[in-house]
Write an enzyme that holds these catalytic residues in place. Structure first.
Site, PDB file in Angstrom:
ATOM      1  N   GLU A 196      -8.667 -13.871  -1.532  1.00  0.00           N
ATOM      2  CA  GLU A 196      -7.898 -13.822  -0.322  1.00  0.00           C
ATOM      3  C   GLU A 196      -8.640 -15.218   0.612  1.00  0.00           C
ATOM      4  O   GLU A 196      -9.728 -15.319   0.713  1.00  0.00           O
ATOM      5  CB  GLU A 196      -8.035 -12.924   0.464  1.00  0.00           C
ATOM      6  CG  GLU A 196      -6.970 -12.957   1.951  1.00  0.00           C
ATOM      7  CD  GLU A 196      -6.623 -11.861   2.532  1.00  0.00           C
ATOM      8  OE1 GLU A 196      -6.595 -10.951   1.836  1.00  0.00           O
ATOM      9  OE2 GLU A 196      -6.574 -11.772   3.761  1.00  0.00           O
TER      10      GLU A 196
ATOM     11  N   GLU B 253     -10.493  -7.033  -4.728  1.00  0.00           N
ATOM     12  CA  GLU B 253     -10.396  -8.226  -3.582  1.00  0.00           C
ATOM     13  C   GLU B 253     -11.562  -8.415  -2.738  1.00  0.00           C
ATOM     14  O   GLU B 253     -11.842  -7.159  -1.915  1.00  0.00           O
ATOM     15  CB  GLU B 253      -9.139  -7.881  -2.708  1.00  0.00           C
ATOM     16  CG  GLU B 253      -8.909  -8.849  -1.742  1.00  0.00           C
ATOM     17  CD  GLU B 253      -7.730  -8.614  -0.725  1.00  0.00           C
ATOM     18  OE1 GLU B 253      -6.522  -8.184  -1.599  1.00  0.00           O
ATOM     19  OE2 GLU B 253      -7.605  -8.849   0.304  1.00  0.00           O
TER      20      GLU B 253
ATOM     21  N   ASP C   9       2.348   1.997   3.355  1.00  0.00           N
ATOM     22  CA  ASP C   9       3.380   0.966   4.020  1.00  0.00           C
ATOM     23  C   ASP C   9       4.730   1.319   3.773  1.00  0.00           C
ATOM     24  O   ASP C   9       5.425   1.533   4.548  1.00  0.00           O
ATOM     25  CB  ASP C   9       3.298  -0.589   3.301  1.00  0.00           C
ATOM     26  CG  ASP C   9       1.708  -0.955   3.441  1.00  0.00           C
ATOM     27  OD1 ASP C   9       1.114  -0.722   4.346  1.00  0.00           O
ATOM     28  OD2 ASP C   9       1.324  -1.787   2.366  1.00  0.00           O
TER      29      ASP C   9
ATOM     30  N   HIS D 266       0.926  -1.153   0.039  1.00  0.00           N
ATOM     31  CA  HIS D 266      -0.111   0.095  -0.097  1.00  0.00           C
ATOM     32  C   HIS D 266       0.863   1.229  -0.209  1.00  0.00           C
ATOM     33  O   HIS D 266       1.998   1.076   0.689  1.00  0.00           O
ATOM     34  CB  HIS D 266      -0.808   0.110   1.383  1.00  0.00           C
ATOM     35  CG  HIS D 266      -1.727  -1.032   1.496  1.00  0.00           C
ATOM     36  ND1 HIS D 266      -1.067  -2.209   2.133  1.00  0.00           N
ATOM     37  CD2 HIS D 266      -3.094  -1.190   1.334  1.00  0.00           C
ATOM     38  CE1 HIS D 266      -2.337  -3.000   2.288  1.00  0.00           C
ATOM     39  NE2 HIS D 266      -3.245  -2.328   1.656  1.00  0.00           N
TER      40      HIS D 266
ATOM     41  N   ASP E 277      -0.493 -12.538   2.369  1.00  0.00           N
ATOM     42  CA  ASP E 277      -1.159 -11.679   3.025  1.00  0.00           C
ATOM     43  C   ASP E 277      -1.371 -12.068   4.392  1.00  0.00           C
ATOM     44  O   ASP E 277      -2.491 -12.543   4.912  1.00  0.00           O
ATOM     45  CB  ASP E 277      -2.618 -11.118   2.308  1.00  0.00           C
ATOM     46  CG  ASP E 277      -2.897  -9.840   3.002  1.00  0.00           C
ATOM     47  OD1 ASP E 277      -2.541  -9.300   4.050  1.00  0.00           O
ATOM     48  OD2 ASP E 277      -4.034  -9.423   2.425  1.00  0.00           O
TER      49      ASP E 277
ATOM     50  N   ASP F 274     -10.331 -12.005  10.765  1.00  0.00           N
ATOM     51  CA  ASP F 274      -9.411 -11.999   9.900  1.00  0.00           C
ATOM     52  C   ASP F 274      -8.109 -12.321  10.490  1.00  0.00           C
ATOM     53  O   ASP F 274      -7.411 -11.186  10.726  1.00  0.00           O
ATOM     54  CB  ASP F 274      -9.496 -10.806   8.906  1.00  0.00           C
ATOM     55  CG  ASP F 274      -8.691 -10.988   7.717  1.00  0.00           C
ATOM     56  OD1 ASP F 274      -8.446 -12.261   7.419  1.00  0.00           O
ATOM     57  OD2 ASP F 274      -8.473 -10.214   7.012  1.00  0.00           O
TER      58      ASP F 274
END
Ligand code: XUL
Ligand code: CO
Length: 439
Positions: free
Chosen positions: A269, A233, A105, A102, A340, A308
């Site tokens: 994901e 996503e 990040d 990102h 991830d 999550d």
């Protein structure tokens, strides 16, 4: 890359299944061929910058525990560059060829957009240098449209037009940087694109705004000549009560409804699938059936925790199921397997990052080999083909081709000498076959 950030760890080598070295691969052998391609070409592993480099391992009950000597926590470009150095050293030692990030990040969020953009540009120059030195590539970039308080009620679906504009500006810059770094993709995860209660929400308007932002992204992509693949996503909830991109089917419906389908594929994901009440193979199969399976965020949830947890994938059944879907669609084109996933809060040392990724890579190497053998022998595929063979000729073929009618089918049934007899589904036999391959 002046200073070494993982001084006690060398290049992780493939030592084979008998190795007792915890810092070696037992199954992932990058150049070993599985079918026509090498393992690294099949699997296209990526490190998720946000988890590997920036996650402090805080949870809702306590502070971060991660020891990350290369990160002084300051919002400075200098610190961001050092973190990037550590990341590239890590990926080089691991033998991972891609990464994902990102905007926030890799570079700090500053008080103004202009300052944030400048910081990101400066770090992007550094990332470009590191990519050139190491050959490591950007799988996809994205914009963080969920962490800053301005996005607390959504980004593209915020009730506030200035917030929408801010999100658009951030995506613009993140796309520019992704293009500059040769990213093969760009991902949209609707971090807070959903609602907490319908009582205060104009859902139709919000979803339309989301489509508007994506259309503008498509226009901008053309304008700057970015050739990477766009991904959406799916995730059903968390942080919102309900997220608009809740699962693959909802995403595909949204993309079709707003004339976006030709411009997007899905980034599936694992644990998001589970949260949506599906298996990951279901989400992959739904995406692949629409020709829209682009990339995978490889992680796992915990059967006992309903949120999550973003754990590393270690379940061989699951990696096998995933690789069956990937091989059946002919492999990744622009996408790959992006970890991830974060180490547990209890696993706070830098070395744990290696154990986690080695485990995930070995689990996928095994899944790949098993899936390849399974598909090669045709053991299950042949059974499935035979199961539907009544549609290959006669009245079945007419149904398949939409060349019949209720009237003809009624006449067909009236002419049958006995009740139709469907053959056994043999679920248990098929499960046993799968087990034989995993053994
Ligand atoms: C959040 C998640 C994100 C996306 C990128 O659950 O998966 O990290 O992958 O924004
Ligand atoms: Co993800």
């Amino acid at each position: 890359m002046s200073q070494e950030h993982f001084p006690n760890i060398g290049k992780i080598a493939f030592e084979g299944p008998k190795s007792k070295n915890a810092l070696a691969f037992r199954h992932y052998n990058a150049d070993e061929k599985v079918g026509k391609k090498s393992m690294k070409e099949h699997l296209r592993f990526a490190v998720a910058y946000w988890h590997a480099m920036k996650n402090t391992l805080a949870d809702p009950f306590g502070a971060g525990t991660a020891i990350r000597p290369w990160d002084d926590g300051s919002r400075s470009v200098e610190n961001a560059k050092r973190v990037a150095d550590a990341c590239f050293e890590f990926m080089g030692k691991l033998g991972v060829e891609f990464y994902c990030f990102h905007d926030r990040d890799v570079a700090p969020e500053m008080p103004t957009l202009a300052e944030s953009n400048a910081a990101l540009d400066a770090v992007a120059d550094h990332l470009a240098k590191l990519q050139k030195q190491t050959g490591i590539k950007l799988l996809w970039g994205t914009a963080c449209l969920f962490a800053h308080p301005r996005y607390c009620q959504g980004a593209a679906t915020s009730p506030n037009a200035d917030v929408f504009a801010y999100a658009a500006a951030q995506v613009k810059q993140a796309m520019d940087v992704t293009k500059r770094l040769g990213g093969t993709g760009y991902t949209f995860w609707g971090g807070r694109e959903g609602y907490a209660t319908l009582l205060n929400t104009d859902m139709k308007r919000e979803v339309e705004h989301l489509a508007t932002l994506l259309h503008m992204a498509v226009d901008y992509k053309k304008k700057i000549g970015f050739k990477g693949q766009f991904y959406i996503e799916p995730k059903p909830r968390e942080p919102s009560t309900h997220q608009y991109d809740s699962d693959a089917a909802a995403c595909l419906n949204f993309l079709r409804e707003y004339d976006l389908l030709e411009h997007f594929q899905l980034n599936i994901e694992t644990n998001h699938a589970t949260l949506a009440g599906h298996t990951v193979q279901h989400e992959l199969a739904v995406s692949a059936a629409a020709n829209a399976l682009g990339s995978i965020d490889a992680n796992a949830g915990d059967e006992l925790i309903g949120w999550d947890t973003d754990q590393f994938p270690v379940n061989i059944y699951m990696t096998t199921h995933i690789m069956v879907q990937v091989l059946k669609m002919g492999g990744f084109k622009t996408g790959g397997l992006n970890f991830d996933a974060k180490v547990r809060r209890e696993s706070f040392e830098p070395e744990d990052l290696f154990h986690a990724h080695i485990g995930g890579m070995d689990a996928f190497a095994r899944g790949l080999k098993i899936a390849h053998r399974l598909l090669e022998t045709g053991a299950i595929e042949d059974f499935v083909k035979a199961r539907y063979s009544s549609f290959d000729s006669g009245i079945g073929k007419k149904i398949d081709k939409r060349k019949t009618s209720f009237t003809e089918l009624e006449a067909h049934v009236l002419g049958l000498k006995q009740q139709p007899m469907v053959a056994s589904g043999r679920q248990e036999m098929i499960e046993n076959i799968l087990n034989d391959f995993i053994a």
